[in-house]
Design a protein around this motif. Structure first.
Motif, PDB file in Angstrom:
ATOM      1  N   TYR A 116       0.844  -1.188   0.000  1.00 35.07           N
ATOM      2  CA  TYR A 116       0.000   0.000   0.000  1.00 35.07           C
ATOM      3  C   TYR A 116       0.879   1.238   0.000  1.00 35.07           C
ATOM      4  CZ  TYR A 116      -3.964  -3.008   1.078  1.00 35.07           C
ATOM      5  OH  TYR A 116      -4.939  -3.982   1.029  1.00 35.07           O
ATOM      6  N   GLU A 117       0.668   2.102  -0.974  1.00 31.62           N
ATOM      7  CA  GLU A 117       1.485   3.298  -1.148  1.00 31.62           C
ATOM      8  C   GLU A 117       0.597   4.423  -1.671  1.00 31.62           C
ATOM      9  OE1 GLU A 117       3.968   6.120  -1.230  1.00 31.62           O
ATOM     10  OE2 GLU A 117       4.806   4.189  -0.602  1.00 31.62           O
ATOM     11  N   LEU A 118       0.721   5.599  -1.063  1.00 35.91           N
ATOM     12  CA  LEU A 118      -0.123   6.728  -1.445  1.00 35.91           C
ATOM     13  C   LEU A 118       0.392   7.449  -2.677  1.00 35.91           C
ATOM     14  CD1 LEU A 118      -2.649   8.335  -0.655  1.00 35.91           C
ATOM     15  CD2 LEU A 118      -1.204   9.755   0.808  1.00 35.91           C
ATOM     16  N   ASN A 119       1.708   7.445  -2.884  1.00 37.00           N
ATOM     17  CA  ASN A 119       2.292   8.200  -3.993  1.00 37.00           C
ATOM     18  C   ASN A 119       2.152   7.427  -5.306  1.00 37.00           C
ATOM     19  OD1 ASN A 119       4.363   9.316  -5.862  1.00 37.00           O
ATOM     20  ND2 ASN A 119       4.739  10.661  -4.120  1.00 37.00           N
ATOM     21  N   PRO A 120       1.452   7.968  -6.289  1.00 34.91           N
ATOM     22  CA  PRO A 120       1.220   7.235  -7.543  1.00 34.91           C
ATOM     23  C   PRO A 120       2.482   6.938  -8.321  1.00 34.91           C
ATOM     24  CG  PRO A 120       0.553   9.532  -7.781  1.00 34.91           C
ATOM     25  CD  PRO A 120       0.845   9.324  -6.324  1.00 34.91           C
ATOM     26  N   TRP A 121       3.497   7.798  -8.231  1.00 32.36           N
ATOM     27  CA  TRP A 121       4.740   7.563  -8.961  1.00 32.36           C
ATOM     28  C   TRP A 121       5.465   6.339  -8.420  1.00 32.36           C
ATOM     29  CZ3 TRP A 121       5.339  10.237 -13.304  1.00 32.36           C
ATOM     30  CH2 TRP A 121       4.637  11.444 -13.440  1.00 32.36           C
ATOM     31  N   LEU A 122       5.440   6.181  -7.099  1.00 36.19           N
ATOM     32  CA  LEU A 122       6.083   5.020  -6.509  1.00 36.19           C
ATOM     33  C   LEU A 122       5.301   3.739  -6.799  1.00 36.19           C
ATOM     34  CD1 LEU A 122       7.285   6.403  -3.058  1.00 36.19           C
ATOM     35  CD2 LEU A 122       8.673   5.813  -5.050  1.00 36.19           C
ATOM     36  N   VAL A 123       3.985   3.827  -6.844  1.00 37.98           N
ATOM     37  CA  VAL A 123       3.174   2.663  -7.217  1.00 37.98           C
ATOM     38  C   VAL A 123       3.544   2.214  -8.635  1.00 37.98           C
ATOM     39  CG1 VAL A 123       0.842   1.827  -7.695  1.00 37.98           C
ATOM     40  CG2 VAL A 123       1.271   3.249  -5.684  1.00 37.98           C
ATOM     41  N   GLY A 124       3.679   3.171  -9.543  1.00 40.60           N
ATOM     42  CA  GLY A 124       4.075   2.843 -10.907  1.00 40.60           C
ATOM     43  C   GLY A 124       5.464   2.242 -10.975  1.00 40.60           C
ATOM     44  N   LEU A 125       6.390   2.779 -10.179  1.00 40.92           N
ATOM     45  CA  LEU A 125       7.756   2.251 -10.149  1.00 40.92           C
ATOM     46  C   LEU A 125       7.767   0.822  -9.619  1.00 40.92           C
ATOM     47  CD1 LEU A 125      10.793   2.824 -10.550  1.00 40.92           C
ATOM     48  CD2 LEU A 125      10.832   3.720  -8.205  1.00 40.92           C
ATOM     49  N   ALA A 126       6.973   0.557  -8.580  1.00 38.59           N
ATOM     50  CA  ALA A 126       6.895  -0.785  -8.013  1.00 38.59           C
ATOM     51  C   ALA A 126       6.346  -1.778  -9.031  1.00 38.59           C
ATOM     52  CB  ALA A 126       6.015  -0.766  -6.762  1.00 38.59           C
ATOM     53  N   ARG A 127       5.316  -1.370  -9.762  1.00 40.98           N
ATOM     54  CA  ARG A 127       4.730  -2.253 -10.774  1.00 40.98           C
ATOM     55  C   ARG A 127       5.721  -2.522 -11.910  1.00 40.98           C
ATOM     56  NH1 ARG A 127      -1.232   0.687 -10.808  1.00 40.98           N
ATOM     57  NH2 ARG A 127      -2.000  -0.325  -8.881  1.00 40.98           N
ATOM     58  N   PHE A 128       6.542  -1.530 -12.232  1.00 46.05           N
ATOM     59  CA  PHE A 128       7.558  -1.720 -13.262  1.00 46.05           C
ATOM     60  C   PHE A 128       8.595  -2.744 -12.800  1.00 46.05           C
ATOM     61  CE2 PHE A 128      11.873  -0.560 -14.635  1.00 46.05           C
ATOM     62  CZ  PHE A 128      11.762  -0.874 -15.986  1.00 46.05           C
ATOM     63  N   HIS A 129       9.062  -2.616 -11.551  1.00 49.97           N
ATOM     64  CA  HIS A 129      10.034  -3.570 -11.028  1.00 49.97           C
ATOM     65  C   HIS A 129       9.455  -4.986 -11.040  1.00 49.97           C
ATOM     66  CE1 HIS A 129      13.104  -0.766 -10.034  1.00 49.97           C
ATOM     67  NE2 HIS A 129      12.479  -0.188  -9.038  1.00 49.97           N
ATOM     68  N   ALA A 130       8.186  -5.111 -10.654  1.00 50.02           N
ATOM     69  CA  ALA A 130       7.556  -6.440 -10.630  1.00 50.02           C
ATOM     70  C   ALA A 130       7.471  -7.023 -12.035  1.00 50.02           C
ATOM     71  CB  ALA A 130       6.171  -6.341 -10.002  1.00 50.02           C
ATOM     72  N   TRP A 131       7.088  -6.188 -12.993  1.00 50.48           N
ATOM     73  CA  TRP A 131       7.004  -6.643 -14.385  1.00 50.48           C
ATOM     74  C   TRP A 131       8.373  -7.058 -14.912  1.00 50.48           C
ATOM     75  CZ3 TRP A 131       9.538  -4.261 -18.505  1.00 50.48           C
ATOM     76  CH2 TRP A 131       9.247  -4.801 -19.771  1.00 50.48           C
ATOM     77  N   ARG A 132       9.385  -6.264 -14.625  1.00 51.26           N
ATOM     78  CA  ARG A 132      10.731  -6.542 -15.124  1.00 51.26           C
ATOM     79  C   ARG A 132      11.294  -7.837 -14.544  1.00 51.26           C
ATOM     80  NH1 ARG A 132      15.613  -2.277 -14.303  1.00 51.26           N
ATOM     81  NH2 ARG A 132      15.242  -2.921 -12.142  1.00 51.26           N
ATOM     82  N   SER A 133      10.870  -8.177 -13.323  1.00 49.72           N
ATOM     83  CA  SER A 133      11.372  -9.397 -12.685  1.00 49.72           C
ATOM     84  C   SER A 133      10.548 -10.627 -13.040  1.00 49.72           C
ATOM     85  CB  SER A 133      11.390  -9.215 -11.163  1.00 49.72           C
ATOM     86  OG  SER A 133      10.068  -9.080 -10.669  1.00 49.72           O
ATOM     87  N   GLY A 134       9.469 -10.432 -13.818  1.00 50.63           N
ATOM     88  CA  GLY A 134       8.649 -11.556 -14.229  1.00 50.63           C
ATOM     89  C   GLY A 134       7.534 -11.919 -13.278  1.00 50.63           C
ATOM     90  N   HIS A 135       7.238 -11.026 -12.314  1.00 47.32           N
ATOM     91  CA  HIS A 135       6.189 -11.300 -11.331  1.00 47.32           C
ATOM     92  C   HIS A 135       5.070 -10.260 -11.385  1.00 47.32           C
ATOM     93  CE1 HIS A 135       8.690 -14.385  -9.492  1.00 47.32           C
ATOM     94  NE2 HIS A 135       9.702 -13.527  -9.487  1.00 47.32           N
ATOM     95  N   GLY A 136       4.910  -9.618 -12.525  1.00 47.96           N
ATOM     96  CA  GLY A 136       3.958  -8.524 -12.630  1.00 47.96           C
ATOM     97  C   GLY A 136       2.531  -8.869 -12.264  1.00 47.96           C
ATOM     98  N   GLY A 137       2.076 -10.076 -12.623  1.00 47.77           N
ATOM     99  CA  GLY A 137       0.709 -10.451 -12.326  1.00 47.77           C
ATOM    100  C   GLY A 137       0.545 -11.222 -11.039  1.00 47.77           C
ATOM    101  N   GLN A 138       1.621 -11.325 -10.242  1.00 51.22           N
ATOM    102  CA  GLN A 138       1.590 -12.159  -9.045  1.00 51.22           C
ATOM    103  C   GLN A 138       1.681 -11.375  -7.746  1.00 51.22           C
ATOM    104  OE1 GLN A 138       4.929 -14.653  -9.945  1.00 51.22           O
ATOM    105  NE2 GLN A 138       3.900 -15.663 -11.661  1.00 51.22           N
ATOM    106  N   VAL A 139       2.018 -10.094  -7.821  1.00 50.03           N
ATOM    107  CA  VAL A 139       2.038  -9.232  -6.641  1.00 50.03           C
ATOM    108  C   VAL A 139       1.094  -8.057  -6.883  1.00 50.03           C
ATOM    109  CG1 VAL A 139       4.372  -9.865  -5.943  1.00 50.03           C
ATOM    110  CG2 VAL A 139       4.034  -7.962  -7.525  1.00 50.03           C
ATOM    111  N   SER A 140       0.734  -7.375  -5.809  1.00 45.83           N
ATOM    112  CA  SER A 140      -0.243  -6.290  -5.932  1.00 45.83           C
ATOM    113  C   SER A 140       0.271  -5.034  -5.242  1.00 45.83           C
ATOM    114  CB  SER A 140      -1.579  -6.717  -5.306  1.00 45.83           C
ATOM    115  OG  SER A 140      -2.523  -5.662  -5.356  1.00 45.83           O
TER     116      SER A 140
END
Length: 231
Positions: A116-140
């Motif tokens: 849970y993160e309030l800052n939208p830029w950090l949420v986007g960065l986190a989703r990018f890291h998850a996608w790049r590591s191959g776990h994009g659809g497995q974490v929230s």
């Protein structure tokens, strides 16, 4: 192919020395996007991101609740995971930043792992890291106010927050978490709680707190020890 992709994502979030960065820049033409990735991975872009993008997102947040973006080191992440060893199920990271705690928790078997993160830029960065590591659809990663998140069914909580926020968060956790919940704090401890275990040294230290222990009456442990000693 998945393991190599995961490894690439992991190394992209680890810290490199400035000398290694400049050596890579000189040795091969990596392009503008490659430079940006290296800068982000080594922390060279953290200040620029904070000053130009992330700081404005905190202008509407009360000063004592503001938590500057400071990514956890590899050692800090390892210490948090060590304190969670042997546990399973749902994990929630409060103020998840760039998402590295959630991502590692998923790798360690915590499902679901939610940040849970309030800052939208950090949420986007986190989703990018998850996608790049191959776990994009497995974490929230969810853009939500942590004060409004329902924690009544959460048993594994991690936090990397400022002391001013931790003192207020204590009350919410005490009111909502079940007795068998474990809270792990990195970088700063909760000011009024006693940890059941501590891992690491200095800025890499992490503290584990049992909710059942926090709810016991003051002096309960010392009284119990006295009774055991007299029998």
């Amino acid at each position: 192919m998945c393991p190599s992709r995961s490894a690439a994502g992991q190394s992209g979030m680890d810290d490199n020395t400035p000398d290694e960065v400049f050596a890579e820049l000189q040795s091969q033409p990596i392009g503008v996007w490659g430079v940006a990735q290296i800068a982000a991975g080594t922390g060279l872009a953290v200040y620029a991101m904070w000053a130009g993008i992330l700081q404005p997102g905190f202008r509407r947040v009360p000063l004592r609740l503001q938590v500057p973006y400071m990514p956890a080191s590899r050692t800090q992440v390892d210490n948090v995971m060590t304190l969670l060893r042997g546990r399973q199920g749902r994990l929630v990271d409060m103020g998840s930043g760039d998402g590295r705690i959630v991502l590692e928790a998923h790798r360690q078997g915590f499902k679901p792992a939610v940040g849970y993160e309030l800052n939208p830029w950090l949420v986007g960065l986190a989703r990018f890291h998850a996608w790049r590591s191959g776990h994009g659809g497995q974490v929230s990663y969810r853009r939500e106010d942590l004060w409004k998140v329902d924690l009544t069914r959460c048993k594994n909580i991690t936090v990397f927050l400022a002391p001013s926020v931790l003192s207020l968060l204590q009350k919410k956790l005490e009111a909502e978490l079940p007795d068998d919940a474990l809270v792990v704090a990195g970088r700063f401890p909760f000011p009024d709680w006693k940890p059941v275990r501590v891992e690491g040294l200095g800025v890499d230290r992490a503290w584990a707190y049992s909710m059942q222990a926090q709810r016991q009456p003051s002096g309960f442990n010392s009284d119990l020890c006295s009774k055991r000693g007299s029998t």
